[in-house]
Design a protein around this motif. Structure first.
Motif, PDB file in Angstrom:
ATOM      1  N   ILE A 121       0.854  -1.198   0.000  1.00 44.92           N
ATOM      2  CA  ILE A 121       0.000   0.000   0.000  1.00 44.92           C
ATOM      3  C   ILE A 121       0.887   1.244   0.000  1.00 44.92           C
ATOM      4  O   ILE A 121       0.668   2.187  -0.764  1.00 44.92           O
ATOM      5  CB  ILE A 121      -0.956  -0.002   1.216  1.00 44.92           C
ATOM      6  N   CYS A 122       1.922   1.228   0.829  1.00 49.15           N
ATOM      7  CA  CYS A 122       2.834   2.366   0.902  1.00 49.15           C
ATOM      8  C   CYS A 122       3.511   2.595  -0.454  1.00 49.15           C
ATOM      9  O   CYS A 122       3.592   3.729  -0.936  1.00 49.15           O
ATOM     10  CB  CYS A 122       3.875   2.128   1.994  1.00 49.15           C
ATOM     11  N   GLY A 143     -12.278  -3.738   4.015  1.00 45.78           N
ATOM     12  CA  GLY A 143     -13.467  -4.327   4.620  1.00 45.78           C
ATOM     13  C   GLY A 143     -13.099  -5.207   5.798  1.00 45.78           C
ATOM     14  O   GLY A 143     -13.820  -5.298   6.781  1.00 45.78           O
ATOM     15  N   GLY A 144     -11.917  -5.852   5.709  1.00 44.14           N
ATOM     16  CA  GLY A 144     -11.497  -6.777   6.761  1.00 44.14           C
ATOM     17  C   GLY A 144     -10.459  -6.194   7.685  1.00 44.14           C
ATOM     18  O   GLY A 144     -10.518  -6.345   8.897  1.00 44.14           O
ATOM     19  N   SER A 145      -9.463  -5.504   7.088  1.00 43.61           N
ATOM     20  CA  SER A 145      -8.386  -4.959   7.916  1.00 43.61           C
ATOM     21  C   SER A 145      -8.149  -3.485   7.595  1.00 43.61           C
ATOM     22  O   SER A 145      -8.607  -2.977   6.576  1.00 43.61           O
ATOM     23  CB  SER A 145      -7.085  -5.750   7.695  1.00 43.61           C
ATOM     24  N   VAL A 146      -7.435  -2.829   8.495  1.00 41.06           N
ATOM     25  CA  VAL A 146      -7.040  -1.435   8.286  1.00 41.06           C
ATOM     26  C   VAL A 146      -5.524  -1.380   8.464  1.00 41.06           C
ATOM     27  O   VAL A 146      -4.996  -1.888   9.453  1.00 41.06           O
ATOM     28  CB  VAL A 146      -7.715  -0.491   9.318  1.00 41.06           C
ATOM     29  N   GLU A 147      -4.848  -0.779   7.470  1.00 40.61           N
ATOM     30  CA  GLU A 147      -3.395  -0.638   7.550  1.00 40.61           C
ATOM     31  C   GLU A 147      -3.036   0.797   7.898  1.00 40.61           C
ATOM     32  O   GLU A 147      -3.601   1.733   7.325  1.00 40.61           O
ATOM     33  CB  GLU A 147      -2.729  -1.012   6.213  1.00 40.61           C
ATOM     34  N   PHE A 148      -2.078   0.933   8.816  1.00 43.04           N
ATOM     35  CA  PHE A 148      -1.511   2.240   9.150  1.00 43.04           C
ATOM     36  C   PHE A 148      -0.019   2.179   8.876  1.00 43.04           C
ATOM     37  O   PHE A 148       0.644   1.222   9.295  1.00 43.04           O
ATOM     38  CB  PHE A 148      -1.729   2.575  10.627  1.00 43.04           C
ATOM     39  N   LYS A 159       4.778   0.372  10.632  1.00 45.82           N
ATOM     40  CA  LYS A 159       3.595  -0.100   9.893  1.00 45.82           C
ATOM     41  C   LYS A 159       2.897  -1.185  10.682  1.00 45.82           C
ATOM     42  O   LYS A 159       3.519  -1.928  11.436  1.00 45.82           O
ATOM     43  CB  LYS A 159       3.992  -0.625   8.510  1.00 45.82           C
ATOM     44  N   ARG A 160       1.587  -1.270  10.492  1.00 44.09           N
ATOM     45  CA  ARG A 160       0.839  -2.290  11.224  1.00 44.09           C
ATOM     46  C   ARG A 160      -0.530  -2.480  10.574  1.00 44.09           C
ATOM     47  O   ARG A 160      -1.173  -1.530  10.142  1.00 44.09           O
ATOM     48  CB  ARG A 160       0.680  -1.826  12.673  1.00 44.09           C
ATOM     49  N   SER A 161      -0.960  -3.731  10.507  1.00 44.06           N
ATOM     50  CA  SER A 161      -2.292  -4.053   9.988  1.00 44.06           C
ATOM     51  C   SER A 161      -3.158  -4.497  11.168  1.00 44.06           C
ATOM     52  O   SER A 161      -2.722  -5.305  11.989  1.00 44.06           O
ATOM     53  CB  SER A 161      -2.169  -5.191   8.963  1.00 44.06           C
ATOM     54  N   VAL A 213      -2.740  10.619   4.798  1.00 42.76           N
ATOM     55  CA  VAL A 213      -2.977  10.214   3.414  1.00 42.76           C
ATOM     56  C   VAL A 213      -3.857   8.961   3.457  1.00 42.76           C
ATOM     57  O   VAL A 213      -3.470   7.945   4.026  1.00 42.76           O
ATOM     58  CB  VAL A 213      -1.658   9.908   2.667  1.00 42.76           C
ATOM     59  N   GLY A 214      -5.045   9.069   2.881  1.00 37.48           N
ATOM     60  CA  GLY A 214      -5.995   7.962   2.938  1.00 37.48           C
ATOM     61  C   GLY A 214      -6.105   7.250   1.603  1.00 37.48           C
ATOM     62  O   GLY A 214      -6.372   7.872   0.577  1.00 37.48           O
ATOM     63  N   ALA A 215      -5.857   5.938   1.619  1.00 41.13           N
ATOM     64  CA  ALA A 215      -6.027   5.142   0.399  1.00 41.13           C
ATOM     65  C   ALA A 215      -7.194   4.210   0.652  1.00 41.13           C
ATOM     66  O   ALA A 215      -7.329   3.697   1.746  1.00 41.13           O
ATOM     67  CB  ALA A 215      -4.768   4.323   0.133  1.00 41.13           C
ATOM     68  N   SER A 216      -8.029   3.991  -0.348  1.00 38.25           N
ATOM     69  CA  SER A 216      -9.125   3.026  -0.253  1.00 38.25           C
ATOM     70  C   SER A 216     -10.441   3.670  -0.598  1.00 38.25           C
ATOM     71  O   SER A 216     -10.557   4.902  -0.680  1.00 38.25           O
ATOM     72  CB  SER A 216      -9.284   2.388   1.134  1.00 38.25           C
TER      73      SER A 216
END
Length: 311
Positions: A121-122, A143-148, A159-161, A213-216
């Motif tokens: 994603i990065c 829908g299932g996870s959120v990545e930061f 980074k972490r999911s 910065v928001g992706a999705s």
């Protein structure tokens, strides 16, 4: 010699994406996009919180991949890369779906872990948003996870999911989304986020970012709401500046309307009308946590990261 063409498939918990590009012979020029499309599969609906892909969702997934297969053949693609994330990572029948997809379409699906997902994603976001030397908080609400990810243009600092995607939040806090989300459910979600995202809070203290910065899909929807119109996938600019005032306005609308009224808002994809409520609470939580006022959206995410990495 025919041109090399790549197909990149990102099988998310809500949406399956397909990107087909042609690679230049000299390897110097940028790849030329031939097709960019997506299908709302809602793979997590009716089962992700129980650890299974529900039968109707399973069928929708196979149907979507058969459609992608046709496009891949039509465009005479030479290489296919398909990745699957949270829904197929954590469900007991995820491996069975991987097998069925291969048997019915010949497409090999690689199920990737949360850390790898965050990295890709990065890499994708960096193609869309000029990050520069300062640190930014990148956030991808699936829908299932959120990545930061806290990163600049060269380095990932942290980074972490987290398995707290919009479908899971919906199942947990807003299981009957026909009406307005109750005030106590909003508070419950905020408390839950404070608990689950303790590691994010610590990382933000260590590596303070200058923007979000928001992706999705959720961020794309908020950018469309700001514009007042729904843009097709092919027309999304790589990045959009999302005014904080616009987010606050959209957030208030999402919290004060019922399902039908939310669906009627200009810029909203009907399938996102409910998930966007719980996703916006999460975005609001992160904005309050960080005090950030600058928000940009990235139309590029995992599949573009995969492409960047392959090149």
């Amino acid at each position: 010699m025919p041109h090399r063409r790549l197909a990149l498939i990102d099988m998310g918990t809500n949406t399956f994406h397909l990107l087909i590009v042609e690679l230049p012979d000299d390897g110097q020029a940028a790849p030329r996009p031939l097709l960019r499309t997506k299908v709302g599969v809602r793979l997590g609906e009716g089962g992700i919180s129980a650890g299974r892909i529900a039968e109707p969702a399973y069928e929708r997934a196979l149907h979507a991949l058969l459609g992608f297969r046709e496009e891949i053949e039509l465009h005479q693609v030479t290489d296919v890369r398909a990745t699957a994330t949270s829904a197929m990572r954590v469900t007991e029948n995820g491996p069975e779906l991987v097998k069925d997809i291969f048997e019915q379409t010949g497409i090999r699906v690689e199920v990737i872990g949360g850390d790898r997902e965050a990295e890709l994603i990065c890499a994708g976001v960096r193609q869309a948003v000029p990050l520069g030397p300062e640190r930014h908080l990148i956030m991808d609400i699936g829908g299932g996870s959120v990545e930061f990810i806290i990163a600049n243009d060269t380095t990932i600092f942290w980074k972490r999911s987290f398995e707290i995607g919009a479908q899971r939040l919906l199942d947990r806090f807003f299981p009957e989304p026909s009406g307005i989300m109750p005030a106590e459910a909003i508070v419950a979600e905020q408390h839950y986020l404070a608990e689950v995202l303790a590691q994010l809070t610590a990382a933000l203290a260590e590596y303070p970012p200058v923007s979000l910065v928001g992706a999705s899909g959720s961020f794309d929807s908020l950018a469309d709401m700001q514009l007042g119109q729904l843009r097709p996938e092919a027309e999304l600019p790589p990045s959009t500046e999302l005014a904080l005032s616009s987010f606050r306005h959209s957030y208030q609308q999402l919290l004060s309307l019922n399902h039908e009224q939310r669906q009627a808002l200009p810029g909203i994809l009907p399938m996102r009308a409910d998930m966007l409520v719980v996703a916006a609470i999460l975005i609001d939580y992160v904005l309050n946590l960080t005090g950030l006022t600058r928000i940009r959206t990235s139309a590029y995410a995992l599949k573009e990261g995969l492409l960047a990495e392959m090149l």
